[in-house]
Write a protein that holds these residues in place. Structure first.
Motif, PDB file in Angstrom:
ATOM      1  N   GLU A 102       0.772  -1.200  -0.016  1.00 35.12           N
ATOM      2  CA  GLU A 102       0.097  -0.166  -0.139  1.00 35.12           C
ATOM      3  C   GLU A 102       1.022   1.393   0.001  1.00 35.12           C
ATOM      4  O   GLU A 102       0.514   2.102  -0.783  1.00 35.12           O
ATOM      5  CB  GLU A 102      -0.799   0.043   1.134  1.00 35.12           C
ATOM      6  N   LEU A 105       2.374   1.849  -3.610  1.00 35.07           N
ATOM      7  CA  LEU A 105       1.047   2.354  -4.190  1.00 35.07           C
ATOM      8  C   LEU A 105       0.833   3.959  -4.122  1.00 35.07           C
ATOM      9  O   LEU A 105       0.810   4.519  -5.134  1.00 35.07           O
ATOM     10  CB  LEU A 105      -0.314   1.605  -4.199  1.00 35.07           C
ATOM     11  N   LEU A 106       0.757   4.093  -2.769  1.00 34.32           N
ATOM     12  CA  LEU A 106       0.596   5.689  -2.315  1.00 34.32           C
ATOM     13  C   LEU A 106       1.945   6.420  -2.781  1.00 34.32           C
ATOM     14  O   LEU A 106       1.718   7.640  -3.276  1.00 34.32           O
ATOM     15  CB  LEU A 106       0.396   5.733  -1.104  1.00 34.32           C
ATOM     16  N   LYS A 107       3.008   5.984  -2.878  1.00 36.76           N
ATOM     17  CA  LYS A 107       3.972   6.788  -3.252  1.00 36.76           C
ATOM     18  C   LYS A 107       4.093   7.079  -4.718  1.00 36.76           C
ATOM     19  O   LYS A 107       4.515   7.939  -5.320  1.00 36.76           O
ATOM     20  CB  LYS A 107       5.373   6.127  -2.843  1.00 36.76           C
ATOM     21  N   LYS A 108       3.486   6.182  -5.381  1.00 32.82           N
ATOM     22  CA  LYS A 108       3.337   6.178  -7.038  1.00 32.82           C
ATOM     23  C   LYS A 108       2.259   7.140  -7.212  1.00 32.82           C
ATOM     24  O   LYS A 108       2.518   7.884  -8.077  1.00 32.82           O
ATOM     25  CB  LYS A 108       2.980   4.763  -7.445  1.00 32.82           C
ATOM     26  N   GLN A 109       1.116   7.275  -6.446  1.00 37.20           N
ATOM     27  CA  GLN A 109       0.279   8.136  -6.700  1.00 37.20           C
ATOM     28  C   GLN A 109       0.460   9.485  -6.332  1.00 37.20           C
ATOM     29  O   GLN A 109      -0.257  10.460  -7.046  1.00 37.20           O
ATOM     30  CB  GLN A 109      -1.195   7.752  -5.955  1.00 37.20           C
ATOM     31  N   VAL A 110       1.609   9.915  -5.440  1.00 40.93           N
ATOM     32  CA  VAL A 110       1.937  11.125  -5.061  1.00 40.93           C
ATOM     33  C   VAL A 110       2.628  11.618  -6.145  1.00 40.93           C
ATOM     34  O   VAL A 110       3.687  11.384  -6.924  1.00 40.93           O
ATOM     35  CB  VAL A 110       2.487  11.175  -3.737  1.00 40.93           C
ATOM     36  N   PRO A 111       2.325  13.134  -6.742  1.00 44.94           N
ATOM     37  CA  PRO A 111       2.898  13.496  -7.714  1.00 44.94           C
ATOM     38  C   PRO A 111       4.332  14.180  -7.059  1.00 44.94           C
ATOM     39  O   PRO A 111       4.513  14.555  -6.131  1.00 44.94           O
ATOM     40  CB  PRO A 111       2.093  14.582  -8.246  1.00 44.94           C
TER      41      PRO A 111
END
Length: 163
Positions: A102, A105-111
């Protein structure tokens, strides 16, 4: 008249039997009850002995047998406890892996926005991972390496996490 006498004699025989049957059943029930009471008393005595009470009057062989039973029981308890711990460890590892996924995934979602705070945080993570230094030495390295021109009086926070 003969019919009435037959009915009377039949009913009187049945009444006699009905009085005898409950007493037989009652005796059977009383014997079961006394047997169960004896079993309960024996089990209670055995339990007290397992707890170390009422050991007077036991022979060495009986004490040895009791010790063997306690060791077997202790082995079962330890085995069950170890199994429970292993299950808990597996569950925690599974949850840890899920949290790591998770987090990725969150790191990938943060611009990715390059700002001064982000650069300091990235440098902090690199220092921790690469050198394995303590948080104090990292903060010292960050403060000594940064220019005092960028010091605007804001607080810098450091997030420590497991690799």
């Amino acid at each position: 008249m003969n019919r009435i006498i037959e009915k009377y004699s039949t009913n009187s025989k049945n009444l006699g039997k009905s009085h005898e049957e409950p007493s037989i059943d009652l005796n059977v029930e009383q014997s079961k009850y006394s047997g169960l009471n004896e079993q309960l008393a024996e089990a209670s005595r055995g339990l007290r002995q397992m707890r170390g009470e009422e050991l007077d009057g036991l022979s060495a062989a009986e004490l040895h047998e009791m010790e063997r039973k306690l060791e077997v029981g202790l082995h079962r308890v330890l085995s069950t406890k170890d199994q429970l711990f292993m299950q808990q460890i597996s569950e925690l590892q599974r949850k840890g892996a899920q949290l790591e996924d998770e987090n990725r995934l969150l790191k990938k979602q943060v611009p990715h926005m390059p700002t001064a705070g982000t650069a300091v945080a990235a440098d902090t993570e690199n220092v921790l991972i690469e050198d394995g230094q303590s948080s104090e030495s990292v903060m010292t390295a960050l403060h000594s390496g940064s220019s005092h021109d960028n010091d605007d009086g804001s607080d810098i926070s450091l997030k420590l996490s497991l690799p």
